[in-house]
Scaffold this active site. Structure first.
Site, PDB file in Angstrom:
ATOM      1  N   PHE A   1      22.212   9.235  36.671  1.00  7.03           N
ATOM      2  CA  PHE A   1      20.864   9.575  37.124  1.00  7.03           C
ATOM      3  C   PHE A   1      20.573   8.790  38.387  1.00  7.03           C
ATOM      4  CE2 PHE A   1      16.250   9.274  37.399  1.00  7.03           C
ATOM      5  CZ  PHE A   1      15.925  10.626  37.340  1.00  7.03           C
TER       6      PHE A   1
ATOM      7  N   ASP B   1      24.111   1.751  41.934  1.00  4.81           N
ATOM      8  CA  ASP B   1      22.712   2.098  41.679  1.00  4.81           C
ATOM      9  C   ASP B   1      22.226   1.183  40.558  1.00  4.81           C
ATOM     10  OD1 ASP B   1      20.315   3.106  40.786  1.00  4.81           O
ATOM     11  OD2 ASP B   1      20.919   5.212  40.888  1.00  4.81           O
TER      12      ASP B   1
ATOM     13  N   LYS C   1      12.880   0.137  39.993  1.00  5.50           N
ATOM     14  CA  LYS C   1      12.081  -0.002  38.763  1.00  5.50           C
ATOM     15  C   LYS C   1      11.363  -1.353  38.560  1.00  5.50           C
ATOM     16  CE  LYS C   1      13.560   3.836  36.075  1.00  5.50           C
ATOM     17  NZ  LYS C   1      14.618   4.637  36.691  1.00  5.50           N
TER      18      LYS C   1
HETATM   19  C1  LIG Z   1      14.899   5.754  37.540  1.00  5.47           C
HETATM   20  C2  LIG Z   1      16.182   5.775  38.264  1.00  5.47           C
HETATM   21  C3  LIG Z   1      16.281   6.322  39.564  1.00  5.47           C
HETATM   22  C4  LIG Z   1      15.128   7.025  40.236  1.00  5.47           C
HETATM   23  O1  LIG Z   1      14.090   6.149  40.512  1.00  5.47           O
HETATM   24  P1  LIG Z   1      12.665   6.755  40.953  1.00  5.47           P
HETATM   25  O2  LIG Z   1      11.871   5.524  41.292  1.00  5.47           O
HETATM   26  O3  LIG Z   1      12.139   7.530  39.809  1.00  5.47           O
HETATM   27  O4  LIG Z   1      12.900   7.603  42.137  1.00  5.47           O
HETATM   28  C5  LIG Z   1      17.492   6.236  40.200  1.00  5.47           C
HETATM   29  N1  LIG Z   1      18.554   5.668  39.621  1.00  5.47           N
HETATM   30  C6  LIG Z   1      18.496   5.132  38.390  1.00  5.47           C
HETATM   31  C7  LIG Z   1      19.711   4.490  37.801  1.00  5.47           C
HETATM   32  C8  LIG Z   1      17.306   5.180  37.662  1.00  5.47           C
HETATM   33  O5  LIG Z   1      17.252   4.678  36.420  1.00  5.47           O
END
Ligand SMILES: *Cc1c(COP(=O)(O)O)cnc(C)c1O
Length: 395
Positions: free
Chosen positions: A137, A222, A251
């Site tokens: 994600f 990420d 986050k």
């Molecule tokens: C939540 C998340 C995102 C996206 O972040 P947003 O602030 O919602 O755009 C990207 N990568 C990972 C691993 C995430 O958990």
């Protein structure tokens, strides 16, 4: 004014993007939230791993209040102090050298891909492809939907931006097979969060680092969900003894204020003035919150606490698994945990738990994810386990 018709008004005025349980949350403090009827809930969702310090942490509230009364926004046309302070905290506490601040995880990842493509243009014959993994994600923008290896998120939006390949996770051979002369980077979550808390193996991460070094590729981690102490280290890559070339954060970084960060090693920090930007990114308000979060996490060993409490949570979930055969597997690193169930009832379990005063998250009909504030105590864990124990006996 509190009215019981908020859900009806929501239906009338807002786009229907997510199903919610019926309560309306009006207040938060520490590890608890309150609804409009005054009921309290133990929060094991933590704003989707955002509220690492719990709700309305005094250090964050104070920093926001002070900054709001001093300077909220100027644009990036001018130097501002909180942005520089946050940049210094991130660089001095990570293996990365340079920071670009933005507003969200998706925006940080977009920046990471743009940085990799620019690097490909200037250093690798125009290579531009980014290999990502299935069940990953990376966000909801169009390019990040292409990066996110989930066909049902991609289907409605085709055609998707080109230049992304999704291959199985924890499978080094698949990465090697997918690599070609167009490849510039590999983008990976050290723990797939939304994908159900799938932890990268040591061999995989070491193999990726070596493969990137041998082939002149950038390793982009990420850490939007895993960063800032969540997994028991400040950054999840520290579990592996490797260093990424690029890392993204979001986050937990702002304590609930929206913020994102793109970090890069010096050798691939190839942006020049005008290449990339953001109106709100790095604004004093969000950065003041980020500075407060970083200082609080660093000075109180919040990562170490997450490691210890996370171990306790996984142990208690293991006990539940012995007692409730519906649980088929428990996974976790620090306070990013999940368990699988043998029936498609995660939604029902989530609803029943909320009725009993515990908030949990489902990532699929058969997987429940727990990502409480990192400040939870073993007593809070016991309280959550007692509620889960009671609810699971109904299934
Ligand atoms: C939540 C998340 C995102 C996206 O972040 P947003 O602030 O919602 O755009 C990207 N990568 C990972 C691993 C995430 O958990």
């Amino acid at each position: 004014m509190i009215t019981s018709s908020w859900p009806d008004l929501e239906k009338k005025y807002l786009m229907f993007n997510i199903k919610r349980p019926p309560m309306v949350i009006v207040k938060g403090e520490g590890v608890r939230l309150w609804d409009q009827t005054g009921r309290s809930y133990l929060d094991f969702v933590g704003g989707w791993a955002v509220n690492a310090l719990g709700h309305c942490h005094p250090a964050v509230v104070n920093a926001i209040q002070q900054q709001a009364a001093t300077l909220i926004h100027t644009s990036n046309q001018y130097y501002t102090i909180p942005q520089i302070e946050l940049g210094r905290l991130l660089v001095e506490n990570s293996a990365l050298d340079k920071v670009f601040l933005c507003n969200s995880g998706a925006e940080a990842n977009e920046g990471a891909v743009k940085l990799a493509r620019k690097y490909g243009k200037v250093k690798k014959n125009g290579a531009y492809e980014v290999i990502t993994t299935l069940k990953s994600f990376h966000g909801r923008t169009l390019a990040m939907v292409a990066a996110t290896g989930k066909p049902h998120y991609q289907e409605p939006y085709k055609p998707l931006p080109a230049g992304f390949l999704n291959v199985p996770y924890n499978d080094l051979e698949a990465i090697k097979q997918a690599t070609n002369e167009r490849t510039i980077a590999i983008m990976i979550e050290p723990v797939q969060g939304e994908g159900g808390v799938n932890v990268a193996t040591q061999e995989y991460m070491h193999g990726l680092r070596k493969w990137c070094d041998e082939n002149g590729l950038l390793l982009m981690l990420d850490e939007v969900q895993t960063g800032i102490g969540r997994t028991g280290k400040l950054f999840a890559y520290q579990h592996y003894g490797i260093e990424p070339d690029i890392m993204t954060l979001a986050k937990a970084l702002g304590g609930g204020v929206s913020i994102g960060a793109l970090l890069s090693k010096q050798h691939c920090a190839v942006f020049e003035p005008g290449d990339h930007g953001s109106t709100f990114g790095g604004n004093p308000l969000a950065c003041a919150a980020g500075v407060a979060v970083m200082n609080e996490v660093l000075h109180n060993d919040i990562s170490g606490r997450a490691a210890a409490t996370g171990e306790y949570l996984v142990k208690r979930l293991g006990e539940l698994k012995e007692k409730h055969p519906i649980i088929t597997e428990v996974r976790g690193l620090g306070l990013l945990c999940a368990f699988d169930i043998s029936k498609e009832v995660a939604g029902d379990i989530m609803l029943r738990c909320s009725e009993e005063g515990l908030l949990i998250n489902m990532v699929s009909p058969t997987t429940i994810r727990l990502m409480p504030p990192l400040i939870i105590t073993e007593n809070n864990v016991d309280e959550a386990i007692d509620i889960l124990d009671e609810v699971l006996s109904e299934f």
